[in-house]
Design an enzyme around this catalytic site. Structure first.
Site, PDB file in Angstrom:
ATOM      1  N   GLU A 124       2.700   4.915  -4.000  1.00  0.00           N
ATOM      2  CA  GLU A 124       2.762   5.896  -5.118  1.00  0.00           C
ATOM      3  C   GLU A 124       4.133   6.540  -5.211  1.00  0.00           C
ATOM      4  OE1 GLU A 124       0.295   5.622  -2.833  1.00  0.00           O
ATOM      5  OE2 GLU A 124      -1.050   4.588  -4.203  1.00  0.00           O
ATOM      6  N   ASP A 171      -8.948   4.241  -1.933  1.00  0.00           N
ATOM      7  CA  ASP A 171      -9.818   4.689  -0.834  1.00  0.00           C
ATOM      8  C   ASP A 171     -11.107   5.334  -1.341  1.00  0.00           C
ATOM      9  OD1 ASP A 171      -7.831   3.747   0.769  1.00  0.00           O
ATOM     10  OD2 ASP A 171      -7.002   5.719   1.262  1.00  0.00           O
ATOM     11  N   ASP A 216       0.857  -1.192   0.000  1.00  0.00           N
ATOM     12  CA  ASP A 216       0.000   0.000   0.000  1.00  0.00           C
ATOM     13  C   ASP A 216       0.890   1.238   0.000  1.00  0.00           C
ATOM     14  OD1 ASP A 216      -2.307   1.531   0.213  1.00  0.00           O
ATOM     15  OD2 ASP A 216      -2.317   1.434   2.399  1.00  0.00           O
TER      16      ASP A 216
END
Ligand code: GLC
Length: 799
Positions: free
Chosen positions: A408, A483, A405
Site C-alpha cells: 500500500e 486479511d 504484499d
C-alpha cells in the site's frame, strides 16, 4: 473530510460563462470567463473524457491507469450551437455544454437523459497543500442504482453509500469498513435500463457519494489533482464494463496452472514441512498446483534472500516439489530492511532508489524486518532495477511465481498505517508527494515485479499477485481481497467483493479461503472452498496463528467435500480457461453479477449472492451454518440443475436443496460445458478425451472452448484451438455445429458427449454427411457417446 454540502457555497468556486470555444479534431475546449477550461475528448462513439483546468492551466496529461492499447475511434462527430449551449453529437450520444455554467448533460440519441451535472465541476483552493480539491456533482436519476468501485466490502448496490479510495492495510476488516486495499474510482450507474460508467482517473484520495448525503445527488471529489473523468455509455452494463476494462487493460493469459488450486499459509517452513504438506496432497489425492512461501522463508525478512537454516537448498527443494507438480510461489514485500550489510539495501541507497521525505532524508518506516526504506517504484529507473532483482530468484533458484504484499505501502506502528504524506515520489517524471502517489504505489511495485518475473521465467508465462491495486493493476497481476476473517459474514463479503472486482475490470481475484484471521470450523471451511471453486483465483491462505487450514485439517467428511470441489475445479479448467481468454481478449468479466447478466430484470438490481461463472454457469454459495439448501433468485431463462438435471424456469426465487456436500449450481440450457479429467495438477495427464456436457435446449445457444499449450507464448502466433459450438435443439432433433479456428493441435482426438435433459431417445446420429451406427459411438442406453473432435455438424435424431 470535505463533504459536498457543508462547504458548498462557502469555499467553493464555480466556472462561469463560456467566453471561448474551439475544436481540435476530437478535442473540444470550452473556456470560461474566470479561467476554467473544460477539455472534452471524444474517444469512442460512446466514450468521452472530461478534464477541467482552473486558472487556464492544465496539469501534465499523464495516467498510470489508461492502457496503451485502449481502443479509440468513432464514426460520427458533429457539433451544434444553440443560444444556450454547445452540443456534441456522436452516433450514440449527445453532450450538451451549458454556455453560462459549463455544466454538462449527456443523453442517448433518442433524447433519454443518461447523466447530468447538478453543480457540475467546482473546486476549492487547498491552502494547506496547494492546488485544489476538485469536485463534481450529478443528479441521481429516478430509481438509479450504482455498482463497481473495486473491493468495497458492502452491498453490491452502492446506492445510499459514501465510500473513499485510499489503499489501506486493513487487517481483519469488517463489513462496510472502508477504504480497503484497492482504489478503483470507477462506478456504473443504471436507471431506466440505461447503464453508463464513470472512471474518475485521479490517484489522490477520492470520495464518492451515491445519493447518501442528498437523496437525489451523486458526487465525487478528490483531495487534489485534476477533475479528470471518463464517461462510458452502454446502454448495456456489459458494454460499460467491457469498455472500461478495455480502457484500463487486461492481463495476458496466465499459465493454466495458475487457475488450479493453491495452498498457502503464513508460513510453511522449514523445507520438511513444505514437503510434507505437498506429499499429503498427493497421498490424499487432493489436486493442488501451487504452494506458497510467506515471509518466513527469507533471512530476517530481507527480500531476495533465503533463511538457509530453514531452506538450505531452495533450488533443489523447488525442483523436487516441481517434479511432483507443485509450483512454488514466494512473497516479496516493498519494505527493504535498513541494514548496511544487505546488498539490496545498499544498492538502493547508493543509487538513490528509496523514497525520500519532503526535507530530504530517506523515508523510513517499520514493517516485518523492523526499520525499512521503500523503493520509489514510480521512478522508471527503480522499476528497472527492481525487475532485475528477480533474476536470481526466478532464473537461478527457480521460483515459479511471486506474491507482492504490504504494497500500500503498509507501515506499522503509525496511525496512518502508511508512508508520511510529505514523502516524495518521481511519478514518472512528475514529482509529487505521497498524497498523489499513495494509491498507485503498489501498482507500480507489482508492475516492476511483473516485468522482472516475465523476463526471468520466459519462455514460460509469469504469474504475479498483488495486494494493493489502483485501476489498471489488472494488466500486471492477479489479486486477493486481503486479511479477512474466518466468519460466515466474511464468506458473504468474499462473494460480494470478488463479483464487484470483476465488474471493476479486475477479474483475476479471490479471497483467503477459510479466512485469514481466526479459525473456521469444518463446515465454514467447506462452504468457502465451494465458493472459491468458482473464483478466478482459488487459494487457501491463513495466518496460521489459530490452527491449520489444509483440506485435511477438519474431519473426513470435510476433506471429502473439499476434494470433490477441487476436483470439479480441475474438470472445469477448459471452461475457466476459456473465460480467462474472453476476459483477456474481449474484456469480458469472468464472474457476472446478476444485474450485469440481466439488467432489464429489476429483481437483479439488489441481489448480492448469485452470480454467473463465465457465461453459462449460475452459482449461489451457501452462507449460513446448518443449511440444507437456500432460497435464491434464478435469473430469467431455463436452467438445468447441475446435481439433479432438473430443468427449472427462472425469473423467480426458489428454494434449492444443497446439503453440506453441494451448493446450488445451474447450467444455462443449450450450454456445452467442456471438461478435463481430474488431474492432481495441470499437465499431470495427457488429455485423451475432451468431455462435452451438452445441455439440451429447444432453440439456439452458442458455446466456446479455447485451448492452447497452457503456458508459453506460441498462442500469440496463432497456435491455439478455438472451437465455437452452435447448438440448435428441436423437439425431436439436436444439431451441433462446430466452427474451428487456430493451428494448435489438441492432444485428444475424441469428444465424449454427455447429453443432459434430452427430451427424446437418440435413434440416428449423422456426423457431417455420414450416418453412423449407435454402436460405433458406444451409445448404449445412457446418453453418452464418443465422436471425433473434427466434426463440423453433429446431428442427433429421435424416434
Ligand atoms: C499480510 C498479508 C498476509 C500475509 C502476512 C504475512 O497480512 O495480507 O497474506 O500472510 O502479511 O506476510
Amino acid at each position: 473530510m470535505i463533504t459536498n454540502t457543508e462547504l458548498e457555497y462557502k469555499g467553493n468556486l464555480y466556472p462561469n460563462k463560456i467566453t471561448d470555444f474551439k475544436q481540435e479534431k476530437d478535442k473540444f475546449y470550452f473556456t470560461s470567463e474566470n479561467g476554467v477550461i473544460l477539455e472534452l475528448t471524444v474517444l469512442r462513439n460512446s466514450a468521452i473524457r472530461f478534464r477541467y483546468a482552473t486558472d487556464y492551466n492544465f496539469q501534465p496529461d499523464f495516467s498510470y491507469a489508461i492502457s496503451p492499447d485502449a481502443s479509440r475511434g468513432y464514426n460520427k462527430l458533429e457539433t451544434l450551437e444553440t443560444k444556450t449551449e454547445y452540443v456534441i453529437i456522436t452516433s450514440k450520444i449527445r453532450v450538451l455544454v451549458d454556455k453560462s455554467t459549463l455544466r454538462t448533460q449527456i443523453s442517448d440519441i433518442e433524447g433519454n437523459i443518461i447523466n447530468e451535472d447538478e453543480l457540475g465541476f467546482h473546486w476549492e483552493e487547498n491552502h494547506e497543500y496547494g492546488g485544489n480539491s476538485v469536485k463534481m456533482s450529478k443528479i441521481t436519476q429516478p430509481a438509479e442504482s450504482f455498482y463497481g468501485m473495486g473491493d468495497k466490502a458492502t452491498h453490491s448496490n452502492l446506492k445510499g453509500k459514501r465510500v473513499s479510495n485510499w489503499v489501506t492495510d486493513q487487517y481483519a476488516f469488517s463489513k462496510d469498513q472502508d477504504p480497503l486495499y484497492k482504489a478503483v474510482p470507477f462506478y456504473i450507474g443504471l436507471h431506466h435500463n440505461h447503464a453508463y460508467g464513470i472512471f474518475f482517473d485521479n490517484t489522490f484520495k477520492t470520495h464518492f457519494d451515491f445519493a447518501h448525503e442528498r437523496r437525489n445527488i451523486t458526487s465525487f471529489w478528490a483531495d487534489g489533482g485534476e477533475m479528470n473523468y471518463y464517461f462510458i455509455y452502454g446502454p448495456e452494463m456489459s458494454k460499460v464494463v467491457r469498455d472500461y476494462t478495455d480502457l484500463t487493460g487486461t492481463p495476458e493469459l496466465p499459465p493454466l496452472w495458475a487457475l488450479g488450486f493453491h495452498q498457502s499459509k503464513w508460513s510453511y517452513f522449514p523445507e520438511r514441512n513444505v514437503k510434507s504438506i505437498a506429499k499429503k496432497f498427493r497421498d490424499l489425492k487432493i489436486p493442488c498446483d501451487a504452494i506458497y512461501l510467506d515471509i518466513d522463508y527469507m533471512d530476517g525478512f530481507r527480500c531476495f534472500t533465503w533463511d538457509k537454516k530453514r531452506f538450505p537448498d531452495p533450488k533443489r527443494m523447488i525442483q523436487e516439489l516441481y517434479k511432483d507438480g507443485f509450483k512454488t510461489v514466494v512473497m516479496i514485500d516493498p519494505g527493504i530492511k535498513v541494514d548496511s550489510d544487505y546488498w539490496v539495501y545498499k544498492e538502493a541507497l547508493e543509487n538513490d532508489y528509496f523514497c525520500k521525505r519532503g526535507d530530504g532524508p530517506v523515508m523510513r518506516g517499520k514493517v516485518w524486518p523492523g526499520e525499512c526504506s521503500f523503493p520509489d517504484y514510480t521512478n522508471p529507473k527503480v522499476r528497472k532495477w527492481w525487475a532485475g532483482l528477480y533474476k536470481e530468484l526466478m532464473a537461478e533458484t527457480g521460483a515459479h511465481a511471486v506474491w507482492n504484499d504490504m504494497n500500500e505501502p503498509a507501515v506499522m506502528e503509525v496511525p496512518s498505517k502508511t508512508a508520511p504524506l510529505d514523502t516524495r515520489h518521481d511519478f514518472d517524471g512528475h514529482p509529487c508527494s505521497h498524497r498523489k502517489a499513495h494509491n498507485i504505489y503498489g501498482t507500480q511495485m507489482v508492475r516492476a515485479t511483473f516485468e522482472g518475473v516475465k523476463k526471468y521465467v520466459y519462455p514460460k508465462r509469469p504469474f504475479v499477485i498483488t495486494r494493493a491495486a489502483y485501476a489498471g493493476a489488472q494488466r500486471y497481476a492477479s489479486t486477493w481481497t486481503g486479511d479477512n476473517v474466518a466468519t460466515w459474514e466474511h464468506l458473504w463479503i468474499a462473494n460480494v467483493q470478488v463479483q464487484r472486482m470483476c465488474l471493476s475490470g479486475m477479474s483475476f481475484v479471490g479471497s483467503d479461503i477459510g479466512g485469514f484471521a481466526e479459525q473456521p470450523n469444518g463446515e465454514l471451511f467447506a462452504r468457502w472452498v465451494q465458493l472459491g471453486t468458482f473464483h478466478p483465483f482459488f487459494r487457501v491462505h491463513s495466518s496460521g496463528d489459530h490452527g491449520d487450514q489444509e483440506p485435511w485439517s477438519f474431519d473426513k467428511e470435510v476433506t471429502n467435500i473439499v476434494r470433490k470441489f477441487i476436483e470439479l475445479r480441475y474438470q472445469l479448467l477448459p471452461y475457466l480457461y476459456t473465460m480467462f481468454w474472453k476476459y483477456s481478449n474481449d474484456n469480458v468479466p469472468m464472474l457476472k453479477s446478476l444485474v450485469y447478466y440481466d439488467q432489464e430484470d429489476m429483481q437483479t438490481h439488489f441481489r448480492t449472492d448469485e452470480f454467473i461463472f463465465g457465461d453459462q454457469i449460475l452459482v449461489c454459495p451457501v452462507q449460513e451454518p446448518n443449511a440444507k439448501g437456500r432460497r435464491m433468485y434464478i435469473p430469467r431463462g431455463q436452467w438445468h440443475n447441475y446435481w439433479t438435471g432438473e430443468l427449472v424456469v427462472g425469473g423467480m426465487e426458489k428454494w434449492v436443496t444443497a446439503d453440506i456436500d453441494k451448493i446450488p449450481i445451474f447450467i444455462k440450457e443449450g450450454a456445452i460445458i467442456p471438461k478435463y479429467p481430474v488431474q492432481q495438477y495441470v499437465g499431470e495427464k495427457k488429455i485423451e478425451v475432451l468431455t462435452l456436457d451438452v445441455y439440451y435446449k429447444l432453440g439456439i445457444e452458442t458455446s466456446t472452448v479455447y485451448e492452447d499449450a497452457q503456458d508459453g507464448y506460441d498462442y500469440a502466433k496463432g497456435s491455439y484451438s478455438l472451437r465455437n459450438f452452435k447448438l440448435n435443439g428441436k423437439e425431436n432433433e439436436l444439431v451441433i455445429q462446430q466452427f474451428k479456428n487456430g493451428t494448435f493441435i489438441t492432444s485428444y482426438e475424441t469428444f465424449k458427449i454427455n447429453l443432459i435433459g434430452l427430451p427424446f431417445k437418440v435413434k440416428k446420429i449423422i456426423i457431417d454427411t455420414e450416418e453412423i451406427t449407435l454402436k460405433s459411438v458406444k451409445l448404449n442406453g445412457s446418453n453418452s457417446f464418443e465422436v471425433t473432435k473434427d466434426f463440423s455438424t453433429l446431428h442427433l435424431i429421435g424416434a
